[in-house]
Design an enzyme around this catalytic site. Structure first.
Site, PDB file in Angstrom:
ATOM      1  N   CYS A   1      43.647  48.987  48.482  1.00  0.00           N
ATOM      2  CA  CYS A   1      42.505  48.071  50.034  1.00  0.00           C
ATOM      3  C   CYS A   1      42.719  46.606  49.741  1.00  0.00           C
ATOM      4  CB  CYS A   1      41.274  49.104  49.918  1.00  0.00           C
ATOM      5  SG  CYS A   1      41.685  51.036  49.784  1.00  0.00           S
ATOM      6  N   ASP A   2      43.622  46.255  48.790  1.00  0.00           N
ATOM      7  CA  ASP A   2      43.212  44.177  49.378  1.00  0.00           C
ATOM      8  C   ASP A   2      44.698  43.538  48.927  1.00  0.00           C
ATOM      9  OD1 ASP A   2      41.750  41.943  49.141  1.00  0.00           O
ATOM     10  OD2 ASP A   2      40.942  42.103  47.525  1.00  0.00           O
ATOM     11  N   ILE A   3      45.847  43.851  49.753  1.00  0.00           N
ATOM     12  CA  ILE A   3      46.693  42.943  48.756  1.00  0.00           C
ATOM     13  C   ILE A   3      47.362  41.595  49.983  1.00  0.00           C
ATOM     14  CG2 ILE A   3      48.927  43.605  49.885  1.00  0.00           C
ATOM     15  CD1 ILE A   3      48.610  45.981  47.534  1.00  0.00           C
TER      16      ILE A   3
ATOM     17  N   ASN B   1      46.816  38.170  45.432  1.00  0.00           N
ATOM     18  CA  ASN B   1      46.674  40.006  44.274  1.00  0.00           C
ATOM     19  C   ASN B   1      48.066  40.002  43.793  1.00  0.00           C
ATOM     20  OD1 ASN B   1      43.876  39.871  44.233  1.00  0.00           O
ATOM     21  ND2 ASN B   1      44.246  40.857  45.742  1.00  0.00           N
TER      22      ASN B   1
END
Length: 200
Positions: free
Chosen positions: A45-47, A51
């Site tokens: 949910c936070d690519i 990251n």
């Protein structure tokens, strides 16, 4: 774990565009990591570039190990439903379904975000919604739902046409607005990445 190296955001800082062979290596490793994560019923949910970390080995400079970082907003698909009042993630990478409070996401949300990341890396730091950097984040959320992005090949005029087209094809399939039209698995996207480095 202490890591030597840099994340993708730093790798492309200043407009540096990595060679396609390196892009292929980084993204296939990232997709292997996502295959592992998705098999355990989690969605990152936070690519985004910050990251994805490319670790280097002090004793073997040619060895690269890609690490997927920051699972702070990941979703456990086997757990309770998400809070319907909140949107978590980076507006410039999240898929349309994640831009809606309580939206239902699955592994294809990470595919979309990785597609946006791919655009940024393969073009050396450009972004489909870079015209929205200085406005309210809600405009980026709206763009994810409503705007059609430009193609990476707009910035890849120095590449052979077949490789520029391959970049367009990977990006388009990864970032389809409808999850049903995206790569359905990380493994499927990994296979398509080969077109970047395989002569036609």
């Amino acid at each position: 774990e202490y890591l030597e190296g840099k994340d993708l955001e730093k790798l492309i800082a200043g407009g540096r565009r990595p060679p396609l062979a390196l892009v292929h290596e980084i993204f296939t490793q990232t997709l292997d990591a996502l295959t592992h994560v998705h098999a355990r019923n989690f969605v990152h949910c936070d690519i985004k570039p910050a990251n994805i970390f490319v670790a280097t080995d002090l004793y073997d400079p040619g060895l690269r190990l890609v690490k997927l970082l920051d699972f702070g907003v990941c979703r456990d698909l086997s757990g309770p439903p998400p809070d319907k009042s909140r949107i978590l993630g980076d507006p410039f990478y999240m898929p349309p379904e994640q831009t809606i409070p309580g939206g239902l996401v699955d592994n294809r949300a990470d595919i979309y975000a990785l597609g946006m990341t791919f655009f940024e890396v393969v073009t050396g730091g450009r972004h489909p919604w870079e015209d929205l950097y200085e406005v309210h984040p809600r405009e980026a959320l709206r763009a994810q739902r409503e705007r059609e992005p430009i193609k990476p090949s707009v910035f890849l005029g120095d590449l052979p046409p077949q490789q520029a087209q391959a970049a367009d094809d990977v990006f388009a399939m990864a970032t389809a607005k409808d999850p049903a039209h995206r790569f359905q698995t990380a493994a499927a996207m990994r296979m398509a990445m080969n077109s970047l480095v395989t002569p036609s």
